[in-house]
Design a protein around this motif. Structure first.
Motif, PDB file in Angstrom:
ATOM      1  N   UNK A 147       0.802  -1.221   0.000  1.00 49.21           N
ATOM      2  CA  UNK A 147       0.000   0.000   0.000  1.00 49.21           C
ATOM      3  C   UNK A 147       0.836   1.274   0.000  1.00 49.21           C
ATOM      4  N   UNK A 148       2.131   1.174   0.273  1.00 50.08           N
ATOM      5  CA  UNK A 148       2.972   2.374   0.367  1.00 50.08           C
ATOM      6  C   UNK A 148       2.965   3.203  -0.920  1.00 50.08           C
ATOM      7  N   UNK A 149       3.159   2.607  -2.104  1.00 49.07           N
ATOM      8  CA  UNK A 149       3.126   3.450  -3.313  1.00 49.07           C
ATOM      9  C   UNK A 149       1.786   4.161  -3.501  1.00 49.07           C
ATOM     10  N   UNK A 150       0.719   3.505  -3.114  1.00 50.99           N
ATOM     11  CA  UNK A 150      -0.597   4.123  -3.223  1.00 50.99           C
ATOM     12  C   UNK A 150      -0.758   5.242  -2.194  1.00 50.99           C
ATOM     13  N   UNK A 151      -0.225   5.037  -1.003  1.00 50.13           N
ATOM     14  CA  UNK A 151      -0.358   6.036   0.059  1.00 50.13           C
ATOM     15  C   UNK A 151       0.426   7.305  -0.239  1.00 50.13           C
ATOM     16  N   UNK A 152       1.565   7.180  -0.918  1.00 53.71           N
ATOM     17  CA  UNK A 152       2.362   8.371  -1.240  1.00 53.71           C
ATOM     18  C   UNK A 152       1.975   8.963  -2.594  1.00 53.71           C
ATOM     19  N   UNK A 153       0.903   8.470  -3.161  1.00 55.31           N
ATOM     20  CA  UNK A 153       0.309   8.990  -4.400  1.00 55.31           C
ATOM     21  C   UNK A 153       1.263   8.938  -5.579  1.00 55.31           C
ATOM     22  N   UNK A 154       1.830   7.777  -5.789  1.00 55.22           N
ATOM     23  CA  UNK A 154       2.684   7.559  -6.959  1.00 55.22           C
ATOM     24  C   UNK A 154       1.816   7.006  -8.081  1.00 55.22           C
ATOM     25  N   UNK A 155       1.660   7.737  -9.136  1.00 55.06           N
ATOM     26  CA  UNK A 155       0.869   7.275 -10.271  1.00 55.06           C
ATOM     27  C   UNK A 155      -0.406   8.062 -10.433  1.00 55.06           C
ATOM     28  N   UNK A 156      -0.978   7.931 -11.611  1.00 50.74           N
ATOM     29  CA  UNK A 156      -2.189   8.694 -11.901  1.00 50.74           C
ATOM     30  C   UNK A 156      -3.396   8.041 -11.229  1.00 50.74           C
ATOM     31  N   UNK A 157      -4.267   8.857 -10.711  1.00 44.01           N
ATOM     32  CA  UNK A 157      -5.484   8.386 -10.062  1.00 44.01           C
ATOM     33  C   UNK A 157      -5.289   7.934  -8.631  1.00 44.01           C
ATOM     34  N   UNK A 158      -4.075   7.990  -8.133  1.00 44.04           N
ATOM     35  CA  UNK A 158      -3.831   7.494  -6.779  1.00 44.04           C
ATOM     36  C   UNK A 158      -4.355   8.440  -5.699  1.00 44.04           C
ATOM     37  N   UNK A 159      -4.599   9.688  -6.059  1.00 39.69           N
ATOM     38  CA  UNK A 159      -5.142  10.614  -5.056  1.00 39.69           C
ATOM     39  C   UNK A 159      -6.540  10.196  -4.609  1.00 39.69           C
ATOM     40  N   UNK A 160      -7.236   9.459  -5.454  1.00 43.71           N
ATOM     41  CA  UNK A 160      -8.554   8.950  -5.077  1.00 43.71           C
ATOM     42  C   UNK A 160      -8.427   7.791  -4.094  1.00 43.71           C
ATOM     43  N   UNK A 161      -7.430   6.931  -4.301  1.00 40.49           N
ATOM     44  CA  UNK A 161      -7.281   5.709  -3.519  1.00 40.49           C
ATOM     45  C   UNK A 161      -6.356   5.858  -2.323  1.00 40.49           C
ATOM     46  N   UNK A 162      -5.633   6.957  -2.213  1.00 45.10           N
ATOM     47  CA  UNK A 162      -4.665   7.103  -1.127  1.00 45.10           C
ATOM     48  C   UNK A 162      -5.286   7.078   0.273  1.00 45.10           C
ATOM     49  N   UNK A 163      -6.497   7.609   0.514  1.00 45.83           N
ATOM     50  CA  UNK A 163      -7.071   7.470   1.862  1.00 45.83           C
ATOM     51  C   UNK A 163      -7.288   6.007   2.276  1.00 45.83           C
ATOM     52  N   UNK A 164      -7.642   5.151   1.315  1.00 44.87           N
ATOM     53  CA  UNK A 164      -7.792   3.725   1.603  1.00 44.87           C
ATOM     54  C   UNK A 164      -6.466   3.146   2.076  1.00 44.87           C
ATOM     55  N   UNK A 165      -5.404   3.442   1.333  1.00 42.75           N
ATOM     56  CA  UNK A 165      -4.083   2.907   1.679  1.00 42.75           C
ATOM     57  C   UNK A 165      -3.609   3.447   3.018  1.00 42.75           C
ATOM     58  N   UNK A 166      -3.826   4.705   3.265  1.00 40.18           N
ATOM     59  CA  UNK A 166      -3.382   5.293   4.531  1.00 40.18           C
ATOM     60  C   UNK A 166      -4.159   4.715   5.715  1.00 40.18           C
ATOM     61  N   UNK A 167      -5.435   4.471   5.530  1.00 36.67           N
ATOM     62  CA  UNK A 167      -6.233   3.864   6.599  1.00 36.67           C
ATOM     63  C   UNK A 167      -5.736   2.462   6.909  1.00 36.67           C
ATOM     64  N   UNK A 168      -5.470   1.679   5.887  1.00 35.32           N
ATOM     65  CA  UNK A 168      -5.005   0.305   6.089  1.00 35.32           C
ATOM     66  C   UNK A 168      -3.617   0.299   6.721  1.00 35.32           C
ATOM     67  N   UNK A 169      -2.722   1.135   6.249  1.00 30.31           N
ATOM     68  CA  UNK A 169      -1.361   1.188   6.803  1.00 30.31           C
ATOM     69  C   UNK A 169      -1.400   1.583   8.279  1.00 30.31           C
ATOM     70  N   UNK A 170      -2.132   2.620   8.598  1.00 29.28           N
ATOM     71  CA  UNK A 170      -2.205   3.071   9.990  1.00 29.28           C
ATOM     72  C   UNK A 170      -2.820   2.034  10.905  1.00 29.28           C
ATOM     73  N   UNK A 171      -3.888   1.414  10.465  1.00 28.81           N
ATOM     74  CA  UNK A 171      -4.553   0.411  11.302  1.00 28.81           C
ATOM     75  C   UNK A 171      -3.713  -0.830  11.520  1.00 28.81           C
ATOM     76  N   UNK A 172      -3.095  -1.329  10.464  1.00 26.67           N
ATOM     77  CA  UNK A 172      -2.267  -2.529  10.614  1.00 26.67           C
ATOM     78  C   UNK A 172      -1.020  -2.260  11.445  1.00 26.67           C
ATOM     79  N   UNK A 173      -0.456  -1.083  11.297  1.00 32.98           N
ATOM     80  CA  UNK A 173       0.738  -0.756  12.075  1.00 32.98           C
ATOM     81  C   UNK A 173       0.421  -0.721  13.574  1.00 32.98           C
ATOM     82  N   UNK A 174      -0.639  -0.055  13.935  1.00 36.07           N
ATOM     83  CA  UNK A 174      -0.998   0.030  15.353  1.00 36.07           C
ATOM     84  C   UNK A 174      -1.475  -1.314  15.883  1.00 36.07           C
TER      85      UNK A 174
END
Length: 132
Positions: free
Chosen positions: A100-127
């Motif tokens: 999810x890291x590439x999606x969370x840092x908005x690498x690529x076109x259209x990733x700004x739409x999906x980045x909240x999903x990636x950030x939510x998953x990364x934060x939840x799994x880390x904690x």
């Protein structure tokens, strides 16, 4: 109710479901740290995260119950089960987080739409991994 019938207990599903609030804490902390607003995609990420957290909890509790059926005491079974199932649970979490890291840092076109999903998953799994 399905987990209660599968485990033939009400305690085991409650233990498994207790991992969900821990992961939700991580979602809100990570979204606040990155300045991401709670959106529909972040909520989809929370649903995905709940599935992963519950799956990891089922793997752990089921293995502990198997060890108890073999005659181990509760504390010994929990200690042995956590040591034995740490690797599969960490592999699931780390592959999901790293994927999810590439999606969370908005690498690529259209990733700004999906980045909240990636950030939510990364934060939840880390904690969830740190608090367990």
């Amino acid at each position: 109710m399905i987990m209660a019938s599968q485990f033939e207990s009400l305690v085991d599903p409650l233990i498994i479901m207790f991992t969900v609030p821990l992961s939700i804490i991580g979602v809100f902390i990570f979204l606040a740290m990155t300045g991401t607003k709670l959106s529909v995609m972040a909520l989809v990420g929370i649903v995905m995260l709940v599935g992963i957290a519950v799956n990891n909890g089922i793997v752990l509790v089921d293995y502990i119950n198997q060890q108890r059926d073999k005659g181990m005491e509760l504390y010994e079974a929990v200690e042995f089960g956590c040591k034995a199932r740490l690797r599969p649970v960490l592999m699931t979490a780390l592959t999901t987080i790293l994927g999810m890291v590439p999606l969370a840092v908005e690498m690529g076109s259209g990733s700004e739409t999906w980045s909240p999903l990636a950030r939510a998953v990364i934060g939840g799994l880390t904690v969830t991994r740190c608090l367990r």
